[in-house]
Design a protein around this motif. Structure first.
Motif, PDB file in Angstrom:
ATOM      1  N   TRP A  35       0.834  -1.205   0.000  1.00 25.42           N
ATOM      2  CA  TRP A  35       0.000   0.000   0.000  1.00 25.42           C
ATOM      3  C   TRP A  35       0.866   1.252   0.000  1.00 25.42           C
ATOM      4  O   TRP A  35       0.617   2.192  -0.756  1.00 25.42           O
ATOM      5  N   LEU A  36       1.885   1.277   0.844  1.00 32.48           N
ATOM      6  CA  LEU A  36       2.773   2.433   0.910  1.00 32.48           C
ATOM      7  C   LEU A  36       3.493   2.668  -0.408  1.00 32.48           C
ATOM      8  O   LEU A  36       3.740   3.809  -0.800  1.00 32.48           O
ATOM      9  N   THR A  50       2.467   1.737  -3.515  1.00 30.09           N
ATOM     10  CA  THR A  50       1.672   1.875  -4.738  1.00 30.09           C
ATOM     11  C   THR A  50       0.513   2.854  -4.644  1.00 30.09           C
ATOM     12  O   THR A  50       0.031   3.314  -5.680  1.00 30.09           O
ATOM     13  N   MET A  51       0.053   3.170  -3.454  1.00 31.50           N
ATOM     14  CA  MET A  51      -1.142   4.002  -3.329  1.00 31.50           C
ATOM     15  C   MET A  51      -0.816   5.352  -2.712  1.00 31.50           C
ATOM     16  O   MET A  51       0.116   5.483  -1.931  1.00 31.50           O
ATOM     17  N   SER A  52      -1.631   6.328  -3.048  1.00 29.78           N
ATOM     18  CA  SER A  52      -1.491   7.630  -2.408  1.00 29.78           C
ATOM     19  C   SER A  52      -2.628   7.884  -1.419  1.00 29.78           C
ATOM     20  O   SER A  52      -2.672   8.915  -0.776  1.00 29.78           O
ATOM     21  N   ASP A  53      -3.536   6.917  -1.309  1.00 30.72           N
ATOM     22  CA  ASP A  53      -4.647   7.031  -0.364  1.00 30.72           C
ATOM     23  C   ASP A  53      -4.126   6.886   1.068  1.00 30.72           C
ATOM     24  O   ASP A  53      -3.049   6.354   1.299  1.00 30.72           O
ATOM     25  N   PRO A  54      -4.923   7.329   2.052  1.00 33.86           N
ATOM     26  CA  PRO A  54      -4.494   7.207   3.449  1.00 33.86           C
ATOM     27  C   PRO A  54      -4.274   5.748   3.868  1.00 33.86           C
ATOM     28  O   PRO A  54      -4.899   4.833   3.329  1.00 33.86           O
ATOM     29  N   GLN A  55      -3.392   5.566   4.821  1.00 31.23           N
ATOM     30  CA  GLN A  55      -3.031   4.232   5.286  1.00 31.23           C
ATOM     31  C   GLN A  55      -4.192   3.526   5.985  1.00 31.23           C
ATOM     32  O   GLN A  55      -4.192   2.302   6.101  1.00 31.23           O
TER      33      GLN A  55
END
Length: 90
Positions: free
Chosen positions: A64-65, A67-72
């Motif tokens: 997730w960290l 590949t994504m820019s959404d919140p954790q």
């Protein structure tokens, strides 16, 4: 403990892991279990499933960290779903 830069999330994380280990130790003493076969066709105990859950959750959070820019928080929700599936079917 001043040598380590403790933050609230870090302290919560380690407290949750310690409580999970303590809970599973008490459960193993009070209610011994025999290994069961899951969807992967391997025998697992509660402790095995906890380890699989922690390891998989670490990989989910790292992915997730990266590949994504959404919140954790979304990754944590995904980890709860993953943990539920592991304890139910593995």
């Amino acid at each position: 403990m001043a040598w380590m830069a403790w933050t609230v999330p870090t302290a919560i994380f380690f407290c949750v892991i310690a409580l999970a280990l303590l809970t599973f130790t008490v459960l193993a003493i009070r209610y011994p279990e025999t290994p069961r076969l899951g969807v992967l066709r391997i025998e697992t105990t509660r402790g095995d499933r906890l380890f699989i859950t922690l390891l998989g959750s670490a990989f989910i959070n790292l992915a997730w960290l990266g590949t994504m820019s959404d919140p954790q928080w979304w990754a944590l929700i995904l980890c709860l779903v993953y943990a539920t599936a592991v304890f139910r079917w593995v």
